[in-house]
Scaffold this motif. Sequence first.
Motif, PDB file in Angstrom:
ATOM      1  N   GLY A  78       0.826  -1.201   0.000  1.00  0.00           N
ATOM      2  CA  GLY A  78       0.000   0.000   0.000  1.00  0.00           C
ATOM      3  C   GLY A  78       0.856   1.246   0.000  1.00  0.00           C
ATOM      4  O   GLY A  78       2.051   1.202   0.304  1.00  0.00           O
ATOM      5  N   HIS A  79       0.235   2.360  -0.367  1.00  0.00           N
ATOM      6  CA  HIS A  79       0.906   3.662  -0.330  1.00  0.00           C
ATOM      7  C   HIS A  79       0.916   4.182   1.096  1.00  0.00           C
ATOM      8  O   HIS A  79      -0.039   3.987   1.848  1.00  0.00           O
ATOM      9  N   GLY A  80       1.981   4.846   1.467  1.00  0.00           N
ATOM     10  CA  GLY A  80       2.103   5.445   2.785  1.00  0.00           C
ATOM     11  C   GLY A  80       3.042   6.630   2.728  1.00  0.00           C
ATOM     12  O   GLY A  80       3.190   7.257   1.671  1.00  0.00           O
ATOM     13  N   ASP A  81       3.678   6.911   3.848  1.00  0.00           N
ATOM     14  CA  ASP A  81       4.640   8.006   3.881  1.00  0.00           C
ATOM     15  C   ASP A  81       5.865   7.656   3.036  1.00  0.00           C
ATOM     16  O   ASP A  81       6.278   6.496   2.996  1.00  0.00           O
ATOM     17  N   PRO A  82       6.460   8.649   2.395  1.00  0.00           N
ATOM     18  CA  PRO A  82       7.719   8.408   1.674  1.00  0.00           C
ATOM     19  C   PRO A  82       8.802   7.926   2.649  1.00  0.00           C
ATOM     20  O   PRO A  82       8.781   8.263   3.836  1.00  0.00           O
ATOM     21  N   ASP A  88       6.785   5.564  -1.853  1.00  0.00           N
ATOM     22  CA  ASP A  88       5.899   5.522  -0.684  1.00  0.00           C
ATOM     23  C   ASP A  88       5.237   4.155  -0.518  1.00  0.00           C
ATOM     24  O   ASP A  88       4.164   4.040   0.055  1.00  0.00           O
ATOM     25  N   ILE A  89       5.898   3.096  -1.005  1.00  0.00           N
ATOM     26  CA  ILE A  89       5.341   1.741  -0.952  1.00  0.00           C
ATOM     27  C   ILE A  89       5.756   1.048   0.348  1.00  0.00           C
ATOM     28  O   ILE A  89       6.924   1.072   0.733  1.00  0.00           O
ATOM     29  N   TRP A  90       4.767   0.404   0.984  1.00  0.00           N
ATOM     30  CA  TRP A  90       4.980  -0.356   2.213  1.00  0.00           C
ATOM     31  C   TRP A  90       4.363  -1.736   2.009  1.00  0.00           C
ATOM     32  O   TRP A  90       3.330  -1.866   1.365  1.00  0.00           O
ATOM     33  N   THR A 110      13.149  -5.883  -3.449  1.00  0.00           N
ATOM     34  CA  THR A 110      12.390  -5.997  -4.688  1.00  0.00           C
ATOM     35  C   THR A 110      13.154  -5.304  -5.819  1.00  0.00           C
ATOM     36  O   THR A 110      13.934  -4.392  -5.575  1.00  0.00           O
ATOM     37  N   GLY A 111      12.881  -5.723  -7.046  1.00  0.00           N
ATOM     38  CA  GLY A 111      13.478  -5.059  -8.203  1.00  0.00           C
ATOM     39  C   GLY A 111      12.751  -3.779  -8.548  1.00  0.00           C
ATOM     40  O   GLY A 111      13.327  -2.861  -9.116  1.00  0.00           O
ATOM     41  N   GLN A 112      11.469  -3.720  -8.217  1.00  0.00           N
ATOM     42  CA  GLN A 112      10.657  -2.518  -8.412  1.00  0.00           C
ATOM     43  C   GLN A 112       9.538  -2.530  -7.399  1.00  0.00           C
ATOM     44  O   GLN A 112       9.170  -3.578  -6.871  1.00  0.00           O
ATOM     45  N   ASP A 113       9.026  -1.349  -7.112  1.00  0.00           N
ATOM     46  CA  ASP A 113       7.941  -1.216  -6.149  1.00  0.00           C
ATOM     47  C   ASP A 113       6.778  -0.465  -6.783  1.00  0.00           C
ATOM     48  O   ASP A 113       6.999   0.546  -7.426  1.00  0.00           O
ATOM     49  N   PRO A 114       5.557  -0.968  -6.586  1.00  0.00           N
ATOM     50  CA  PRO A 114       5.246  -2.213  -5.878  1.00  0.00           C
ATOM     51  C   PRO A 114       5.699  -3.442  -6.682  1.00  0.00           C
ATOM     52  O   PRO A 114       5.874  -3.362  -7.900  1.00  0.00           O
ATOM     53  N   ALA A 115       5.894  -4.530  -5.980  1.00  0.00           N
ATOM     54  CA  ALA A 115       6.319  -5.776  -6.630  1.00  0.00           C
ATOM     55  C   ALA A 115       5.244  -6.240  -7.623  1.00  0.00           C
ATOM     56  O   ALA A 115       4.068  -6.305  -7.263  1.00  0.00           O
ATOM     57  N   GLY A 117       2.592  -8.205  -9.589  1.00  0.00           N
ATOM     58  CA  GLY A 117       1.774  -9.369  -9.275  1.00  0.00           C
ATOM     59  C   GLY A 117       1.249  -9.429  -7.860  1.00  0.00           C
ATOM     60  O   GLY A 117       0.396 -10.253  -7.551  1.00  0.00           O
ATOM     61  N   LEU A 118       1.746  -8.574  -6.969  1.00  0.00           N
ATOM     62  CA  LEU A 118       1.268  -8.561  -5.589  1.00  0.00           C
ATOM     63  C   LEU A 118       0.079  -7.617  -5.498  1.00  0.00           C
ATOM     64  O   LEU A 118       0.113  -6.502  -6.039  1.00  0.00           O
ATOM     65  N   ARG A 119      -0.957  -8.037  -4.793  1.00  0.00           N
ATOM     66  CA  ARG A 119      -2.168  -7.214  -4.700  1.00  0.00           C
ATOM     67  C   ARG A 119      -1.960  -6.011  -3.787  1.00  0.00           C
ATOM     68  O   ARG A 119      -1.154  -6.039  -2.864  1.00  0.00           O
ATOM     69  N   GLU A 120      -2.721  -4.969  -4.059  1.00  0.00           N
ATOM     70  CA  GLU A 120      -2.706  -3.784  -3.220  1.00  0.00           C
ATOM     71  C   GLU A 120      -3.669  -3.988  -2.051  1.00  0.00           C
ATOM     72  O   GLU A 120      -4.705  -4.643  -2.200  1.00  0.00           O
ATOM     73  N   CYS A 121      -3.329  -3.463  -0.894  1.00  0.00           N
ATOM     74  CA  CYS A 121      -4.231  -3.555   0.275  1.00  0.00           C
ATOM     75  C   CYS A 121      -4.414  -2.203   0.925  1.00  0.00           C
ATOM     76  O   CYS A 121      -3.798  -1.255   0.575  1.00  0.00           O
TER      77      CYS A 121
END
Length: 121
Positions: A78-82, A88-90, A110-115, A117-121
């Motif tokens: 999910g997005h959060g504080d930088p 700002d990915i956590w 991770t190679g990139q964020d968000p990873a 294939g991973l779902r957002e919550c």
Amino acid sequence: MTAALGAFAVTTLLAMSVPTTAHGASVPAAHAAECGVRSDGRLYCGNKVGAKGYADRSYRSATRGQLNGTFSWFVCWGHGDPHPGQNDIWYWTQLDNGAWGNVPAVDVNTGQDPAPGLREC
């Protein structure tokens, strides 16, 4: 070197070279370099030893625990504080003490964020 001392040395070296999951179970060394979403929908990835998990997606929130190993799983992002990772990915995971927490992406390999294939919550 005695047989007992030799066996102790081999056991110690093996124990030091096998990474662990977020729950302390050992994983093959080949998996330690892996970072991706598996068929169960979780991201399995290397992480910074001692990475902290926070109640919210912010360093200002309460610390819930940490990841003591070098390989963990994460259920969503999910997005959060930088943070120092320049985004700002956590990532949400169960920490080693059993509590759930948000880990800043800077502490997950991770190679990139968000990873992908991973779902957002």
